[in-house]
Design a protein around this motif. Structure first.
Motif, PDB file in Angstrom:
ATOM      1  N   ILE A 183       0.836  -1.199   0.000  1.00 60.14           N
ATOM      2  CA  ILE A 183       0.000   0.000   0.000  1.00 60.14           C
ATOM      3  C   ILE A 183       0.874   1.254   0.000  1.00 60.14           C
ATOM      4  O   ILE A 183       0.571   2.245  -0.674  1.00 60.14           O
ATOM      5  CB  ILE A 183      -0.954  -0.002   1.210  1.00 60.14           C
ATOM      6  N   LEU A 200      -7.074   3.751   5.713  1.00 58.56           N
ATOM      7  CA  LEU A 200      -6.648   2.348   5.705  1.00 58.56           C
ATOM      8  C   LEU A 200      -5.832   1.966   6.930  1.00 58.56           C
ATOM      9  O   LEU A 200      -5.876   0.813   7.380  1.00 58.56           O
ATOM     10  CB  LEU A 200      -5.822   2.069   4.444  1.00 58.56           C
ATOM     11  N   TYR A 213      -7.569  -2.081  -0.096  1.00 55.72           N
ATOM     12  CA  TYR A 213      -6.753  -1.325  -1.057  1.00 55.72           C
ATOM     13  C   TYR A 213      -7.103  -1.736  -2.491  1.00 55.72           C
ATOM     14  O   TYR A 213      -7.279  -0.888  -3.367  1.00 55.72           O
ATOM     15  CB  TYR A 213      -5.271  -1.578  -0.764  1.00 55.72           C
TER      16      TYR A 213
END
Length: 302
Positions: A183, A200, A213
């Motif tokens: 990520i 996130l 994601y």
């Protein structure tokens, strides 16, 4: 124009001074140090080494070429900053893009400000100066903050004073380093914004971070959509890692049949992604304009 010429000539004169072993300057109290430190001096490019403390790790080749084209026309408008290592040896503190572009052009010298600093001071100067830049990605900034904390032994409060940012802002950047490396790479490549990353990071399990994601990328979720998805995740109101398995169970019959029929009809490997309520997307790949035209003709009949 006369002032600029005089200034450039002065830089060349000071450059000659630095090449004289009898005038080697190592501290701010050495003879002629006041003539060197803080002045613009033309330095030989081959006497300058890159900065190992440089926080930026991504250099866009196309952007370097564009900068080189600008330097070819206008010269190096903003001097780089270096620190003195030894006799006629220097290390970059800031300005690596200008340094790289000048080397690409084959220039022999570059205008530079000379600083006399130890390793810790050089690291701090490089990190703090680069943090102020507008083109660093969020992960580069976060890594720079972490290095200042770890290697300069700064608290978040002291760091806040050094870089002129709120402590909460620094904390938000540092939290991004808890994201899975996949990520983080997505953020560095521009697929995610810092807002996406901040949402996130509230998911602890790395695999579940990656699952969401992928959904952000596939469905082009906004930051607000992502925040809602994270809330749903914590409330256990939406499928998480098991999303793919659920799709296969509930939509497997018509999806499998559809993939085969479309693949046979179009002669390309068609991909279908579906949700548990039978909604989804069909992806049809093509490798050339000719193949695209062929597929379009098969679909439209025209």
């Amino acid at each position: 124009m006369a002032k600029a010429t005089k200034k450039q000539a002065l830089g060349r004169g000071l450059s000659a001074l630095l090449k004289d072993p009898e005038n080697d300057i190592n501290t701010a109290t050495d003879k002629n140090a006041d003539k060197v430190v803080g002045n613009i001096i033309e330095l030989d490019l081959d006497k300058i080494e890159v900065n190992p403390f440089q926080p930026r790790s991504n250099f866009n080749d196309e952007a370097i070429k564009e900068l080189a084209a600008s330097i070819r026309e206008l010269g190096v408008i903003q001097p780089i900053t270096v620190r003195k290592l030894g006799f006629n040896e220097y290390q970059l503190v800031s300005g690596e893009r200008r340094y790289r572009a000048s080397k690409l052009l084959g220039l022999e010298t570059i205008p530079a400000y000379i600083r006399i600093a130890n390793d810790q001071e050089s690291l701090e100067m490089a990190l703090v100066e680069n943090i102020q830049r507008q083109d660093l990605d969020p992960i580069e900034i976060a890594l720079s903050y972490q290095r200042l904390i770890d290697e300069i032994n700064l608290t978040q409060e002291k760091l806040s004073e050094r870089v002129g940012k709120k402590r909460s802002t620094i904390a938000n950047y540092l939290r991004l380093l808890k994201l899975d490396p996949i990520i983080q790479t997505g953020m560095r490549d521009g697929f995610l914004s810092m807002g996406h990353g901040r949402a996130l990071v509230n998911i602890d399990k790395k695999q579940d971070q990656i699952s969401l994601y992928e959904k952000i990328i596939f469905d082009n979720l906004s930051v607000r959509d992502t925040e809602s998805a994270v809330k749903a995740y914590h409330a256990d109101e939406a499928p998480k890692v098991e999303v793919t398995k659920t799709i296969k169970k509930e939509a497997s019959v018509f999806v499998r049949k559809g993939i085969k029929e479309l693949t046979d009809a179009l002669s390309v490997k068609v991909d279908i992604k579906s949700t548990d309520n039978a909604r989804g997307k069909i992806t049809i790949p093509f490798k050339s304009q000719e193949e695209f035209d062929r597929i379009k003709k098969l679909i439209t009949g025209a």
